[in-house]
Design a protein around this motif. Structure first.
Motif, PDB file in Angstrom:
ATOM      1  N   HIS A   4      15.979   5.853   7.493  1.00  0.00           N
ATOM      2  CA  HIS A   4      15.485   4.600   8.052  1.00  0.00           C
ATOM      3  C   HIS A   4      15.538   4.667   9.563  1.00  0.00           C
ATOM      4  CE1 HIS A   4      15.304   0.337   9.081  1.00  0.00           C
ATOM      5  NE2 HIS A   4      14.748   0.170   7.903  1.00  0.00           N
ATOM      6  N   ASN A 129       4.807   8.621   7.572  1.00  0.00           N
ATOM      7  CA  ASN A 129       4.168   7.551   6.805  1.00  0.00           C
ATOM      8  C   ASN A 129       2.666   7.767   6.729  1.00  0.00           C
ATOM      9  OD1 ASN A 129       6.578   6.468   8.371  1.00  0.00           O
ATOM     10  ND2 ASN A 129       6.361   4.912   6.795  1.00  0.00           N
ATOM     11  N   THR A 135      -1.803   1.950  -0.322  1.00  0.00           N
ATOM     12  CA  THR A 135      -0.402   1.612  -0.097  1.00  0.00           C
ATOM     13  C   THR A 135      -0.219   0.387   0.779  1.00  0.00           C
ATOM     14  OG1 THR A 135      -0.365   3.175   1.740  1.00  0.00           O
ATOM     15  CG2 THR A 135       0.433   3.955  -0.380  1.00  0.00           C
ATOM     16  N   HIS A 136      -1.191   0.091   1.631  1.00  0.00           N
ATOM     17  CA  HIS A 136      -1.074  -1.047   2.542  1.00  0.00           C
ATOM     18  C   HIS A 136      -2.366  -1.857   2.489  1.00  0.00           C
ATOM     19  CE1 HIS A 136       2.541   0.799   3.956  1.00  0.00           C
ATOM     20  NE2 HIS A 136       1.902   1.856   4.372  1.00  0.00           N
ATOM     21  N   GLU A 155       6.442  -0.177   4.619  1.00  0.00           N
ATOM     22  CA  GLU A 155       7.614   0.659   4.425  1.00  0.00           C
ATOM     23  C   GLU A 155       8.186   1.051   5.784  1.00  0.00           C
ATOM     24  OE1 GLU A 155       6.873   4.730   3.155  1.00  0.00           O
ATOM     25  OE2 GLU A 155       4.744   4.303   3.287  1.00  0.00           O
ATOM     26  N   LYS A 158       9.135   6.549   8.923  1.00  0.00           N
ATOM     27  CA  LYS A 158       9.900   7.745   8.562  1.00  0.00           C
ATOM     28  C   LYS A 158       9.543   8.872   9.530  1.00  0.00           C
ATOM     29  CE  LYS A 158       9.343   6.431   3.711  1.00  0.00           C
ATOM     30  NZ  LYS A 158       8.737   6.828   2.416  1.00  0.00           N
TER      31      LYS A 158
END
Length: 232
Positions: A4, A129, A135-136, A155, A158
């Motif tokens: 994170h 990402n 996904t979005h 999310e 990353k």
């Protein structure tokens, strides 16, 4: 190309889903537990480089491209190729839908990639990402909108394991960021890293057509100047 977002230091990141390994001459990212046959891949592309040509310049975008079935076409949708095509005199227009790429387009793209890598330039992204419509849902089609650490809709960002790449390729002298967002994200994640102390950091104008503050010719000039300064 996971942890994170939070630490501003360059302590060894836990990159479980994005170790990179060599496939032929080009490095590609692998992700455990994912179906690599999915054309709408959420597996991020790994760093694009030629093992036979020691890289001098690392060009970093902000967020990742999804890995296509034909990995030789990785990153073919990126607007950066418009600029690099002009620099190396191999004109190329980005192909947003890799499934519809024509044989002449794919041949031209592979030639441009080969030339770019042979000149000691490699590519990756600050984040692994992969932003897509699947996904979005809030992202517009074709956009690669960036997330932020305060954005709970998406999310968590990353980071790619850039430090390992730099440690492995000691020939790297310069990191060029495609736009200010990539640079700011990098500074948030990796500021203070020992690996970065000897590297020149350069912010390039965004290659996106949406960046109309300067002309394409001026973008080409600034990119070429940065590349030449790095000894390419």
């Amino acid at each position: 190309y996971d942890r994170h977002l939070g630490s501003g230091s360059m302590s060894k990141p836990n990159v479980k889903n994005n170790d990179y390994s060599t496939n032929g001459d080009t490095t590609v990212a692998l992700e455990e537990g994912k179906n690599e046959t999915n054309i709408a891949s959420l597996i991020p592309c790994g760093p694009l480089l030629d093992e036979k040509s020691p890289p001098k310049v690392l060009i970093l975008g902000h967020t990742a491209s999804g890995k296509p079935l034909d990995e030789s076409l990785s990153y073919c949708e990126r607007s950066m190729w418009t600029i690099l095509g002009k620099i190396f005199n191999i004109p190329f227009s980005p192909v947003k839908n890799v499934e519809k790429i024509t044989p002449p387009e794919s041949d031209n793209y592979r030639a441009l990639v080969k030339t770019t890598l042979e000149h000691g330039i490699c590519m990756w992204d600050v984040l692994s990402n992969v932003h897509s419509k699947q996904t979005h849902n809030k992202l517009r089609t074709g956009k690669r909108k960036a997330t932020t650490s305060n954005d709970t809709t998406f999310e968590p960002p990353k980071p790619n394991d850039i430090q390992s790449l730099i440690q492995k390729y000691q020939s790297l002298s310069t990191i060029c960021f495609i736009g200010a967002k990539a640079y700011k994200e990098f500074q948030t994640l990796f500021k203070g890293s020992e690996e970065m102390q000897t590297l020149e950091l350069c912010v390039l104008p965004s290659s996106s057509p949406a960046n109309c503050r300067i002309s394409l010719d001026e973008k080409v000039k600034q990119w070429q100047d940065a590349i030449l300064k790095a000894g390419v």
